[in-house]
Design a protein around this motif. Structure first.
Motif, mmCIF file in Angstrom:
data_model
loop_
_atom_site.group_PDB
_atom_site.id
_atom_site.type_symbol
_atom_site.label_atom_id
_atom_site.label_comp_id
_atom_site.label_asym_id
_atom_site.label_seq_id
_atom_site.Cartn_x
_atom_site.Cartn_y
_atom_site.Cartn_z
ATOM 1 N N TYR A 145 -0.569 -2.626 7.703
ATOM 2 C CA TYR A 145 -1.959 -2.164 7.556
ATOM 3 C C TYR A 145 -2.376 -2.178 6.080
ATOM 4 O O TYR A 145 -3.482 -2.622 5.732
ATOM 5 N N ALA A 146 -1.484 -1.732 5.199
ATOM 6 C CA ALA A 146 -1.785 -1.742 3.770
ATOM 7 C C ALA A 146 -1.995 -3.165 3.271
ATOM 8 O O ALA A 146 -2.919 -3.451 2.494
ATOM 9 N N ARG A 147 -1.134 -4.075 3.724
ATOM 10 C CA ARG A 147 -1.269 -5.475 3.299
ATOM 11 C C ARG A 147 -2.629 -6.048 3.731
ATOM 12 O O ARG A 147 -3.292 -6.756 2.970
ATOM 13 N N LEU A 148 -3.036 -5.711 4.957
ATOM 14 C CA LEU A 148 -4.343 -6.155 5.443
ATOM 15 C C LEU A 148 -5.463 -5.645 4.542
ATOM 16 O O LEU A 148 -6.362 -6.402 4.156
ATOM 17 N N CYS A 149 -5.422 -4.383 4.183
ATOM 18 C CA CYS A 149 -6.477 -3.776 3.352
ATOM 19 C C CYS A 149 -6.482 -4.376 1.959
ATOM 20 O O CYS A 149 -7.549 -4.663 1.400
ATOM 21 N N PHE A 150 -5.289 -4.564 1.376
ATOM 22 C CA PHE A 150 -5.217 -5.176 0.053
ATOM 23 C C PHE A 150 -5.841 -6.572 0.083
ATOM 24 O O PHE A 150 -6.581 -6.955 -0.819
ATOM 25 N N LYS A 151 -5.515 -7.303 1.127
ATOM 26 C CA LYS A 151 -5.993 -8.694 1.215
ATOM 27 C C LYS A 151 -7.497 -8.759 1.396
ATOM 28 O O LYS A 151 -8.188 -9.541 0.721
ATOM 29 N N GLU A 152 -8.042 -7.936 2.306
ATOM 30 C CA GLU A 152 -9.451 -8.039 2.665
ATOM 31 C C GLU A 152 -10.381 -7.298 1.698
ATOM 32 O O GLU A 152 -11.535 -7.698 1.515
ATOM 33 N N LEU A 153 -9.907 -6.227 1.090
ATOM 34 C CA LEU A 153 -10.784 -5.411 0.248
ATOM 35 C C LEU A 153 -10.403 -5.433 -1.224
ATOM 36 O O LEU A 153 -11.157 -4.953 -2.071
ATOM 37 N N GLY A 154 -9.240 -5.998 -1.523
ATOM 38 C CA GLY A 154 -8.687 -5.878 -2.871
ATOM 39 C C GLY A 154 -9.512 -6.490 -3.980
ATOM 40 O O GLY A 154 -9.412 -6.056 -5.133
ATOM 41 N N ASP A 155 -10.329 -7.474 -3.668
ATOM 42 C CA ASP A 155 -11.174 -8.061 -4.718
ATOM 43 C C ASP A 155 -12.204 -7.062 -5.227
ATOM 44 O O ASP A 155 -12.743 -7.221 -6.334
ATOM 45 N N HIS A 156 -12.507 -6.061 -4.420
ATOM 46 C CA HIS A 156 -13.526 -5.072 -4.802
ATOM 47 C C HIS A 156 -12.921 -3.695 -5.117
ATOM 48 O O HIS A 156 -13.650 -2.798 -5.519
ATOM 49 N N VAL A 157 -11.625 -3.537 -4.911
ATOM 50 C CA VAL A 157 -10.986 -2.222 -5.090
ATOM 51 C C VAL A 157 -9.914 -2.337 -6.164
ATOM 52 O O VAL A 157 -8.970 -3.112 -6.024
ATOM 53 N N LYS A 158 -10.048 -1.546 -7.214
ATOM 54 C CA LYS A 158 -9.075 -1.560 -8.301
ATOM 55 C C LYS A 158 -8.177 -0.321 -8.296
ATOM 56 O O LYS A 158 -7.217 -0.251 -9.062
ATOM 57 N N TYR A 159 -8.493 0.647 -7.477
ATOM 58 C CA TYR A 159 -7.665 1.851 -7.372
ATOM 59 C C TYR A 159 -7.370 2.131 -5.900
ATOM 60 O O TYR A 159 -8.290 2.260 -5.084
ATOM 61 N N LEU A 181 7.035 1.103 -0.021
ATOM 62 C CA LEU A 181 6.927 -0.273 0.475
ATOM 63 C C LEU A 181 5.524 -0.830 0.258
ATOM 64 O O LEU A 181 5.351 -1.992 -0.142
ATOM 65 N N ALA A 182 4.503 0.005 0.503
ATOM 66 C CA ALA A 182 3.127 -0.451 0.293
ATOM 67 C C ALA A 182 2.880 -0.734 -1.181
ATOM 68 O O ALA A 182 2.213 -1.717 -1.544
ATOM 69 N N TRP A 183 3.421 0.115 -2.046
ATOM 70 C CA TRP A 183 3.257 -0.111 -3.499
ATOM 71 C C TRP A 183 3.881 -1.443 -3.902
ATOM 72 O O TRP A 183 3.299 -2.205 -4.673
ATOM 73 N N HIS A 184 5.085 -1.699 -3.396
ATOM 74 C CA HIS A 184 5.756 -2.960 -3.742
ATOM 75 C C HIS A 184 5.011 -4.168 -3.190
ATOM 76 O O HIS A 184 4.974 -5.231 -3.835
ATOM 77 N N VAL A 185 4.415 -4.037 -2.005
ATOM 78 C CA VAL A 185 3.613 -5.127 -1.459
ATOM 79 C C VAL A 185 2.480 -5.466 -2.413
ATOM 80 O O VAL A 185 2.230 -6.647 -2.729
ATOM 81 N N TYR A 186 1.792 -4.433 -2.899
ATOM 82 C CA TYR A 186 0.685 -4.698 -3.832
ATOM 83 C C TYR A 186 1.212 -5.285 -5.134
ATOM 84 O O TYR A 186 0.651 -6.247 -5.671
ATOM 85 N N ASP A 187 2.310 -4.704 -5.624
ATOM 86 C CA ASP A 187 2.842 -5.115 -6.913
ATOM 87 C C ASP A 187 3.288 -6.575 -6.890
ATOM 88 O O ASP A 187 3.062 -7.330 -7.846
ATOM 89 N N GLU A 188 3.878 -6.998 -5.795
ATOM 90 C CA GLU A 188 4.442 -8.333 -5.714
ATOM 91 C C GLU A 188 3.444 -9.383 -5.210
ATOM 92 O O GLU A 188 3.537 -10.553 -5.590
ATOM 93 N N GLY A 218 -5.298 -4.427 -9.856
ATOM 94 C CA GLY A 218 -5.573 -3.040 -9.500
ATOM 95 C C GLY A 218 -4.392 -2.122 -9.758
ATOM 96 O O GLY A 218 -3.359 -2.541 -10.296
ATOM 97 N N GLN A 219 -4.544 -0.854 -9.378
ATOM 98 C CA GLN A 219 -3.498 0.144 -9.550
ATOM 99 C C GLN A 219 -3.326 0.911 -8.236
ATOM 100 O O GLN A 219 -4.285 1.101 -7.487
ATOM 101 N N VAL A 220 -2.082 1.354 -7.997
ATOM 102 C CA VAL A 220 -1.753 2.028 -6.741
ATOM 103 C C VAL A 220 -0.941 3.271 -7.029
ATOM 104 O O VAL A 220 -0.049 3.264 -7.884
ATOM 105 N N SER A 221 -1.254 4.344 -6.303
ATOM 106 C CA SER A 221 -0.435 5.547 -6.416
ATOM 107 C C SER A 221 -0.569 6.377 -5.143
ATOM 108 O O SER A 221 -1.057 5.885 -4.112
ATOM 109 N N ILE A 222 -0.169 7.627 -5.220
ATOM 110 C CA ILE A 222 -0.165 8.565 -4.100
ATOM 111 C C ILE A 222 -0.797 9.861 -4.581
ATOM 112 O O ILE A 222 -0.648 10.226 -5.740
ATOM 113 N N THR A 223 -1.556 10.534 -3.732
ATOM 114 C CA THR A 223 -2.175 11.809 -4.118
ATOM 115 C C THR A 223 -1.373 12.959 -3.527
ATOM 116 O O THR A 223 -1.162 13.012 -2.304
#
Length: 986
Positions: free
Chosen positions: A635-649, A677-684, A692-697
């Motif tokens: 699910y995270a990979r899908l969101c990164f792929k589809e929305l990531g051009d507009h989302v930096k955080y 795992l989701a962080w590494h997907v974005y990072d790689e 962009g940047q990724v973290s946890i709240t």
């Protein structure tokens, strides 16, 4: 603001003319008009230099030695001996421990000590003919010891322990002869002790003596059944006091220079609904308890009108001669307020249908208005703790703090002349009808030890420090500061989710919602489906345009919201994504960017109904199943792929560390792996292209030790912080494993395998996977609580931690979230810095609930002003690497009561706090009026990569600067191109 507030309070005070009939009835309306929440906030200030700090005891409660050295029996000796009751036969044995109690008094640093003389210890049968010299010597010795340590005695002649002989022979206070006998006893005391006593209390709490001794039978002598008897007893008590006052005034005052009064107890009462009838009922309730004795003695020698109307023949009457003898027979107003009377001994018949509450400040104001502004000496005040409680008496300590703070406000804000305060009591003792089931002492007494050992409680340390400082002086850390945040500071707002239910029907048409930002005219594939290009901008649709316009109006730079995983991927399988919703999200984030608002997108936000998971995953044990971890990564990979051009955080998980009774440590383990795992997907796979940047709240409410005077109290607070924040923070931001304290604590409780407190272990591979999976530290913070080691009782929540959470009763309260404690935010920010170094920190969510029907949300405005100022202190004074602040919540649909936008009758409206937040954003903090205006253009020019963080105001300033430079450059080029060269001119 403080000056305006004091001016308002002074105006309110002038409107209430002391001495008017029923002037006290204006009290309720007056306190409704005071500035909110400033009036309820804690007051940092000190008491007048001559303020009297006192502590007190009563003879029967503490002395013991009930038949020692010739003492006679009192009505309490007889009352407690009947049936299976606790007694005061030994009590705290202060009679044999004078030297120890004097030492305790000296350690407290009080200026006065209130104690009572036992009438039957001096006159065993109540008459002067039975004089007992040993009894008198005891009090002479006590008074001399007090004077040697510089403590003034405040002596009570009668604190409920009437000689039993007088009760048996005459019927006690129901017989008028008691007034003459009491006068004889008082004359002996004035003559024997008076040269060293400047404050005398004739009778303590005559209401309890009359109403509960001769009416309900709850206290000695335990008589009940005759409805007129309590009022006849009260009649005698009033005349006895007046006779003793005149005795002192005529024979002793000139030589001894003392003052005489009577200690009157009171409760406080509030109208259920504001109406003239209910306020009259409140006034009548106070008249039946406090006014019963105060009005005759302080005003006109007669009973309150309400009593005379309601009691008819049961209430005796005074002759005109008696009225003249009774009125004005006090030198100060001695007030008793607290647990002995309030909430314990006032029954429903005296409440007149209204609601009892606990407000010492309102009682003081009412007395001031009702009785011609007397000087008030609080001669008994405090609360109580369970009889099993030892030295950590949190409840008593914080109630005392509240009462003393209200006393200070009464002096500073209400212009009431309060001259002294008495904490009750010095040591634990016999607590009347509650026997030894509660404790009220500042010093713990071990009643089972041979020497009745005394130990200081937390309340003793608190009171000692308070006296030393003469109140609550304003410290530098309490004061707001001026200053601004860095130029690249992020200002945002947060919402649980955007209102996807408002998606217009056109989104169901796949021909409309695909756009071509690159100019490519070919159709695009979305999840394998060919979708024609649309011809209309996303912003043309009202639902998105309206939400974005409301965000734009706030002047924020960033907006944080959560995607709805169950709606977007209902089955949990990304091959079955809801394309309509995905396109809506894509439209929304793109339009945010067009409005210069940076989207901050959260992938998972827990909801009460479904844990924020698709239904099939919930049925398959949710986060306890590793399949959910893999589904989340997809699910995270899908969101990164589809929305990531507009989302930096990106925020992978929002507040996964909130633990309820259902969440296991295994769930937490899987949540950590899902995040990593989701962080590494974005990072790689996406970082290089999307940048962009990724973290946890993490949820990061602060906890403070309830007992700041004990080192032992720090450990429970640390334990809670490790389990609350360190649980997720340490594996990610620290060493890749759970906190050592957390693991050791749970291992100790799993020795017998009786509890499901097993903390999973990370494999070396998992440790490497999780550690360092962050680009910044995001936290949400709302409130602060107090915590101490739980001993006797178990709490429903966090029983495995063996701690107890309590509030500080002086803190401002909100309807839902609890206490408003701004400095807690600064402490948690420093805690993160101390643990994880110079990590960039974002306060991803901070807010408070308020009345959502009011546009004038004053509590939220106060909260926002003070919490952001504490964040500024952390940034400027403490060097915390704070990068941004997000106000929670965007609107009331996100979380009812928390919104900056209200929502009533399907319409949004702007609350007062939104405008205030916008002003703070525009100023980038709290600049000093005399400081030069912050200039961010140079910093922006030297840091081109920082532009994403900048406010629109900074960006406009920068672009204007660049434009001016360009115009000047072009002008110079044109000028010099036309001008002859100087080189050829001689």
């Amino acid at each position: 603001m403080r000056l305006r507030y004091l001016y308002f309070v002074l105006c309110c005070q002038v409107l209430c003319v002391s001495g008017d009939p029923d002037a006290g009835s204006r009290t309720w309306a007056r306190f409704l008009k005071l500035p909110y929440p400033e009036d309820e906030a804690f007051l940092y200030d000190t008491f007048p230099d001559d303020f009297m700090w006192s502590v007190g005891t009563a003879a029967y409660q503490t002395e013991g030695a009930f038949q020692k050295d010739g003492k006679g029996l009192s009505i309490w000796d007889t009352f407690t001996s009947a049936g299976n009751r606790g007694t005061g036969e030994v009590a705290s044995d202060s009679y044999h421990n004078v030297h120890r109690d004097i030492h305790l008094i000296q350690k407290l640093k009080v200026t006065h000590y209130r104690f009572s003389i036992s009438w039957p210890r001096i006159f065993p049968n109540g008459t002067i003919g039975s004089y007992n010299e040993a009894g008198a010597s005891y009090y002479i010795n006590l008074i001399h010891r007090l004077k040697r340590i510089g403590v003034e005695p405040v002596v009570t002649l009668y604190h409920w322990d009437l000689p039993d002989t007088l009760q048996r022979l005459y019927g006690g206070w129901s017989n008028p002869i008691l007034a003459d006998l009491f006068k004889e006893y008082a004359e002996f005391c004035f003559r024997t002790f008076g040269d060293n006593v400047k404050f005398w209390i004739t009778i303590d709490n005559p209401f309890v003596v009359a109403w509960h001794g001769y009416g309900t039978g709850m206290v000695a002598p335990g008589i009940k059944g005759d409805p007129g008897l309590p009022f006849r007893a009260g009649h005698t008590l009033i005349k006895a006091h007046a006779a003793v006052w005149h005795l002192y005034d005529n024979k002793f005052r000139q030589k001894q220079g003392g003052k005489v009064s009577i200690a009157l107890g009171s409760h406080w009462i509030s109208p259920r609904k504001k109406s003239k009838e209910n306020i009259k009922a409140c006034q009548c309730s106070l008249d039946f308890v406090l006014g019963w004795f105060a009005k005759p003695l302080f005003i006109d020698g007669d009973y309150p009108t309400c009593m005379k109307k309601n009691l008819s023949s049961n209430l005796p009457s005074f002759t005109e001669t008696e009225k003249r003898e009774i009125r004005n027979t006090t030198d100060f107003f001695a007030l008793s307020f607290g647990s002995v009377l309030s909430f314990q001994l006032i029954n429903d018949s005296l409440k007149f249908g209204q609601t009892e509450s606990l407000s010492l400040r309102m009682v003081l104001y009412w007395i001031n208005a009702e009785y011609n502004s007397p000087k008030i000496f609080i001669v008994e005040n405090g609360w109580f703790v369970n009889g099993n409680t030892k030295t950590e008496d949190a409840k008593n300590m914080y109630y005392m703090k509240r009462f003393i703070m209200e006393t200070l406000k009464s002096i500073k804000y209400d212009n009431v002349s309060v001259i002294g305060y008495t904490a009750w009591s010095l040591v634990d003792g016999f607590e009347w009808y509650r026997e030894y089931n509660i404790r009220r002492g500042l010093y713990y007494v071990d009643f089972l030890s041979p020497d009745l050992r005394r130990e200081p409680k937390s309340s003793a340390f608190f009171y000692q420090k308070l006296i030393e400082k003469n109140g609550f002086p304003l410290l530098p850390e309490n004061e707001p500061i001026t200053g601004v945040f860095p130029c690249n500071f992020t200002w945002g707002t947060a919402a649980n989710s955007i209102q996807v239910e408002t998606i217009p029907s056109q989104f169901n048409d796949p021909n409309v919602y695909v756009w071509d930002k690159s100019g490519n005219k070919k159709p695009e594939k979305v999840e394998g489906v060919v979708v024609p290009l649309r011809k209309t901008r996303c912003g043309d649709y009202a639902s998105i345009r309206y939400q974005v316009s409301r965000l734009h109006r706030m002047h924020i730079t960033h907006f944080q919201f959560s995607l709805n995983w169950p709606s977007l991927v209902p089955t949990g399988n990304v091959s079955q994504v809801k394309t309509t919703l995905l396109l809506y999200y894509k439209c929304f984030v793109s339009e945010l960017q067009r409005a210069n608002v940076t989207p901050v997108v959260t992938l998972w936000h827990r909801t009460a109904q479904h844990s924020g998971l698709p239904a099939p995953l919930v049925k398959n044990k949710g986060w306890q199943n590793t399949d959910t971890v893999q589904a989340f990564v997809a699910y995270a990979r899908l969101c990164f792929k589809e929305l990531g051009d507009h989302v930096k955080y990106w925020i992978t998980l929002n507040e996964p560390n909130i633990r309820d009774e259902q969440k296991t440590f295994l769930e937490g383990h899987n949540l950590l792996k899902a995040h990593a795992l989701a962080w590494h997907v974005y990072d790689e796979e996406f970082r290089r292209a999307q940048k962009g940047q990724v973290s946890i709240t993490l949820h990061a409410d602060w906890v403070e030790p309830a007992y700041p005077f004990s080192r032992n109290d720090v450990e429970p607070a640390n334990r809670v912080l490790e389990f609350r924040i360190g649980w997720f923070a340490e594996p990610i931001f620290g060493n890749g494993d759970y906190p050592q304290l957390m693991r050791e604590w749970l291992q100790q409780r799993n020795n017998l395998d009786l509890y499901d407190y097993h903390l999973p272990h990370f494999t070396e591979e998992e440790r490497k996977l999780v550690q360092g999976t962050y680009d910044f530290f995001a936290l949400s913070h709302y409130t602060t609580s107090l915590v101490f080691e739980e001993v006797e009782e178990k709490t429903q929540y966090n029983t495995y931690l063996e701690v107890h959470f309590i509030p500080d009763t002086t803190w401002l309260k909100s309807p839902k979230r609890g206490a408003v404690v701004p400095w807690g935010l600064r402490k948690v920010l420093n805690w993160v810095k101390s643990r994880y170094g110079d990590v960039p920190i974002y306060i991803m969510s901070n807010g408070v609930d308020d009345d959502q029907t009011e546009t004038d949300d004053k509590l939220r405005l106060y909260y926002m002003e003070n919490y952001i100022n504490e964040a500024l202190k952390a940034s400027v004074l403490d060097g915390v690497n704070l990068q941004g602040y997000f106000a929670y919540a965007f609107d009331d649909q996100s979380d009812p009561g928390f919104g900056l936008y209200g929502y009533i009758h399907d319409e949004f409206y702007i609350k007062l706090s939104l405008g205030h937040y916008r002003k703070i954003i525009d100023k980038n903090g709290f600049p000093s009026p005399t400081a030069p205006k912050q200039d961010c253009t140079l910093e922006l020019y030297s840091c081109p990569g920082c532009s994403l963080f900048f406010t629109k105001k900074s960006m406009i300033t920068f672009l204007s600067f660049i434009g001016i430079c360009f115009v000047i450059t072009v002008g110079l080029v044109m000028y010099y191109s036309k001008k002859p060269s100087k080189r050829y001119q001689y």
